[in-house]
Design an enzyme around this catalytic site. Structure first.
Site, short mmCIF file in Angstrom:
data_model
loop_
_atom_site.label_atom_id
_atom_site.label_comp_id
_atom_site.label_asym_id
_atom_site.label_seq_id
_atom_site.Cartn_x
_atom_site.Cartn_y
_atom_site.Cartn_z
N GLU A 90 -8.14 13.97 5.55
CA GLU A 90 -8.82 13.14 6.53
C GLU A 90 -7.86 12.69 7.63
O GLU A 90 -6.66 12.51 7.38
CB GLU A 90 -9.45 11.93 5.84
CG GLU A 90 -10.63 12.32 4.99
CD GLU A 90 -11.31 11.14 4.30
OE1 GLU A 90 -12.54 11.13 4.26
OE2 GLU A 90 -10.61 10.24 3.80
N CYS A 103 -4.30 8.89 13.23
CA CYS A 103 -3.65 8.68 11.94
C CYS A 103 -3.73 10.03 11.21
O CYS A 103 -4.82 10.51 10.89
CB CYS A 103 -4.42 7.58 11.22
SG CYS A 103 -3.78 7.21 9.60
N CYS A 110 -1.44 12.37 -3.08
CA CYS A 110 -0.11 11.75 -3.04
C CYS A 110 0.37 11.56 -4.48
O CYS A 110 -0.41 11.28 -5.37
CB CYS A 110 -0.21 10.39 -2.34
SG CYS A 110 1.39 9.57 -2.17
N CYS A 114 0.40 4.42 -5.94
CA CYS A 114 0.23 2.98 -5.69
C CYS A 114 -1.16 2.58 -6.19
O CYS A 114 -2.15 3.28 -5.92
CB CYS A 114 0.38 2.67 -4.20
SG CYS A 114 1.97 3.23 -3.55
N CYS A 117 -4.31 2.09 -3.72
CA CYS A 117 -4.58 3.11 -2.71
C CYS A 117 -5.50 4.22 -3.22
O CYS A 117 -5.28 4.78 -4.30
CB CYS A 117 -3.24 3.71 -2.28
SG CYS A 117 -3.39 5.12 -1.19
N GLY A 157 -1.05 10.84 1.87
CA GLY A 157 0.25 11.40 1.53
C GLY A 157 1.43 10.54 1.90
O GLY A 157 1.32 9.59 2.68
N GLU A 158 2.58 10.87 1.31
CA GLU A 158 3.83 10.16 1.58
C GLU A 158 4.71 11.07 2.45
O GLU A 158 5.24 12.08 1.96
CB GLU A 158 4.50 9.80 0.24
CG GLU A 158 5.95 9.37 0.34
CD GLU A 158 6.23 8.24 1.34
OE1 GLU A 158 5.46 7.27 1.40
OE2 GLU A 158 7.22 8.35 2.07
N SER A 189 5.24 6.20 8.31
CA SER A 189 5.13 5.14 7.31
C SER A 189 5.59 5.65 5.95
O SER A 189 5.24 6.75 5.54
CB SER A 189 3.67 4.68 7.23
OG SER A 189 3.50 3.70 6.24
N SER A 212 6.07 0.19 3.75
CA SER A 212 5.03 -0.50 2.98
C SER A 212 5.71 -1.35 1.92
O SER A 212 6.33 -0.84 1.00
CB SER A 212 4.12 0.54 2.32
OG SER A 212 3.59 1.37 3.33
N LEU A 213 5.61 -2.66 2.09
CA LEU A 213 6.36 -3.57 1.22
C LEU A 213 5.45 -4.18 0.15
O LEU A 213 5.66 -4.00 -1.03
CB LEU A 213 7.03 -4.64 2.08
CG LEU A 213 8.07 -5.51 1.41
CD1 LEU A 213 9.18 -4.70 0.78
CD2 LEU A 213 8.67 -6.50 2.44
N HIS A 214 4.46 -4.92 0.57
CA HIS A 214 3.39 -5.46 -0.28
C HIS A 214 3.78 -6.52 -1.32
O HIS A 214 2.90 -7.14 -1.92
CB HIS A 214 2.60 -4.34 -0.96
CG HIS A 214 2.04 -3.33 0.00
ND1 HIS A 214 1.34 -3.67 1.14
CD2 HIS A 214 2.10 -1.97 0.02
CE1 HIS A 214 0.98 -2.58 1.80
NE2 HIS A 214 1.44 -1.54 1.14
N ASN A 288 -7.92 -3.29 1.63
CA ASN A 288 -9.21 -2.61 1.60
C ASN A 288 -9.59 -2.40 0.15
O ASN A 288 -8.82 -1.84 -0.62
CB ASN A 288 -9.11 -1.26 2.32
CG ASN A 288 -8.88 -1.46 3.79
OD1 ASN A 288 -9.66 -2.13 4.45
ND2 ASN A 288 -7.78 -0.95 4.29
N CYS A 331 -6.77 1.93 6.32
CA CYS A 331 -5.63 2.32 5.49
C CYS A 331 -6.00 2.36 4.02
O CYS A 331 -6.61 1.44 3.50
CB CYS A 331 -4.52 1.29 5.61
SG CYS A 331 -3.57 1.49 7.06
N1 SAH Z 1 2.42 6.92 2.00
C1 SAH Z 1 2.75 6.16 3.14
C2 SAH Z 1 1.80 6.33 4.30
C3 SAH Z 1 0.34 6.47 4.00
S1 SAH Z 1 -0.44 5.03 3.39
C4 SAH Z 1 2.92 4.69 2.77
O1 SAH Z 1 2.55 4.31 1.68
O2 SAH Z 1 3.45 3.95 3.58
C5 SAH Z 1 -0.61 4.06 4.88
C6 SAH Z 1 -0.60 2.56 4.66
O3 SAH Z 1 -1.79 2.14 3.99
C7 SAH Z 1 0.55 2.08 3.81
O4 SAH Z 1 1.13 0.94 4.39
C8 SAH Z 1 -0.14 1.71 2.52
O5 SAH Z 1 0.58 0.78 1.77
C9 SAH Z 1 -1.44 1.17 3.03
N2 SAH Z 1 -2.52 1.09 2.07
C10 SAH Z 1 -2.80 1.93 1.06
N3 SAH Z 1 -3.90 1.51 0.39
C11 SAH Z 1 -4.32 0.37 1.00
C12 SAH Z 1 -5.40 -0.53 0.79
N4 SAH Z 1 -6.27 -0.32 -0.19
N5 SAH Z 1 -5.52 -1.57 1.62
C13 SAH Z 1 -4.65 -1.77 2.62
N6 SAH Z 1 -3.61 -0.97 2.88
C14 SAH Z 1 -3.44 0.09 2.08
FE1 SF4 Z 2 0.83 7.42 -1.51
FE2 SF4 Z 2 1.11 5.69 0.52
FE3 SF4 Z 2 -1.09 5.70 -1.05
FE4 SF4 Z 2 1.22 4.86 -2.04
S1 SF4 Z 2 0.06 3.93 -0.36
S2 SF4 Z 2 -0.22 6.24 -3.05
S3 SF4 Z 2 2.64 6.21 -1.04
S4 SF4 Z 2 -0.44 7.32 0.33
#
Ligand code: SAH
Ligand code: SF4
Length: 343
Positions: A90, A103, A110, A114, A117, A157-158, A189, A212-214, A288, A331
């Site tokens: 996508e 994007c 991936c 996480c 995600c 993807g990463e 990212s 992506s810290l979180h 999300n 995201c």
């Molecule tokens: N793999 C990379 C880039 C793709 S994810 C990464 O993790 O950074 C893009 C962004 O979406 C990242 O910052 C990720 O942490 C965030 N993301 C993933 N799932 C999410 C969710 N459910 N709600 C908000 N942000 C999310």
């Molecule tokens: Fe992969 Fe980024 Fe999703 Fe983590 S947030 S599973 S690294 S796409």
């Protein structure tokens, strides 16, 4: 078969001249690609002999539109593209006052797992070639009849788990002979693959980095982001400082606010402590809600108090506007619904 769309002008020139064709044909071919050509037959002013040679020895990676959804709230467009082996990814096109941003996905699925995600939950199939990342942009531009000016590698993807292809993509997409989107308009990212952050910094590409810290706490971050068990927060911060020193570019930290998980006053204070004095911006995103995760977004009051703590302590932080909410274009919501058959 040669992957034409992944080649630079120099590589293409070599390929063509080695096979007996004039060097200026390479530039001509690239301009067709830039305009969104998806087959060699569309390259009408190339000699028939060259077209026949290309058809026999090369291919053009494609991203064919399988599904397109347009948000009725803000016009955000989400595409499901099919690649040549029928795998799907996508991409999302967003309209901002400064132009269009896409994007882009870098992998089908991936490996990083996480817990919040949707992509992470769908497992991993394969990495994309540079040409497949470019094709997402050219297909969207052609379909919408627009020029895209900004790229974020925040789709499925990463990116740093597909390092070589991503770097090739960045160099191609920013080159004048290709899409000519400047590095300063591109953001990569990562979830924090530390050795790759160093490698990336050493390339001095002038591209934006988003991390992506979180969570500012190792224990909690490891629970939601398994990569943290391999590279902890201290190592990640060290790598980010190195990136800053090398590129002088401000880093963005992504922080999804999850109710009761990482949105307390203690989290905000520790986050401030961690990032104090660093040239950075914190992007707060109400998480999300992905089905099956059980996570819920922090309520508005909590979002506001979280951002207030950060700003009162001198940090640069904002709550990000959500685009395409009605089409699940935000995201982490990009997933392979299609292959699960529920579209
Ligand atoms: N793999 C990379 C880039 C793709 S994810 C990464 O993790 O950074 C893009 C962004 O979406 C990242 O910052 C990720 O942490 C965030 N993301 C993933 N799932 C999410 C969710 N459910 N709600 C908000 N942000 C999310
Ligand atoms: Fe992969 Fe980024 Fe999703 Fe983590 S947030 S599973 S690294 S796409």
């Amino acid at each position: 078969m040669t992957d034409i769309r992944s080649m630079s002008l120099e590589e293409l020139t070599l390929f063509i001249t080695e096979n007996g064709f004039e060097r200026y044909r390479a530039k001509q071919l690239l301009s067709f690609l830039k305009a969104g050509a998806d087959s060699f037959d569309e390259m009408t002013n190339l000699p028939k002999k060259l077209i026949a040679f290309l058809k026999e020895n090369a291919y053009l990676a494609r991203a064919d539109i399988v599904r397109k959804q347009v948000s009725s709230i803000d016009g955000t467009v989400k595409y499901l593209f099919s690649l040549s082996d029928s795998e799907c990814v996508e991409s999302v096109v967003m309209s901002y006052h400064h132009g269009y941003t896409i994007c882009v996905s870098t992998q089908v699925g991936c490996k990083m797992g996480c817990t919040f995600c949707a992509t992470g939950k769908s497992g991993f199939s394969r990495s994309l070639t540079a040409s497949e990342m470019i094709a997402q942009i050219t297909s969207a531009q052609k379909d919408l009849d627009i020029r895209i000016s900004n790229v974020v590698l925040m789709g499925m993807g990463e990116p740093f788990d597909n390092f070589e292809n991503v770097v090739r993509f960045l160099k191609l997409v920013s080159s004048e002979d290709s899409l000519n989107i400047g590095m300063r308009h591109i953001t990569v990212s990562t979830c924090g693959i530390v050795p790759k952050i160093y490698e990336f910094a050493d390339l001095e590409l002038q591209c934006g980095l988003s991390v992506s810290l979180h969570s500012p706490f190792d224990e909690k971050r490891s629970e939601t982001m398994p990569i943290n068990r391999r590279y902890d927060i201290a190592e990640l911060m060290k790598a980010c400082r190195y990136y800053l020193k090398k590129t002088n570019r401000r880093i963005s930290f992504e922080y999804a606010l999850i109710s009761g998980v990482n949105d307390t006053e203690r989290d905000a204070r520790e986050l401030s402590h961690l990032l104090k004095g660093m040239l950075c911006h914190i992007n707060l995103i109400p998480v999300n809600e992905v089905s099956g995760t059980g996570y819920q977004k922090s309520d508005l009051k909590r979002q506001q108090s979280f951002v207030n703590i950060l700003t009162s302590l001198g940090l640069n932080a904002t709550v990000r506007r959500t685009l395409g909410a009605d089409i699940d274009a935000s995201c982490g919501q990009l997933k392979r619904n299609f292959q699960k058959g529920d579209v």
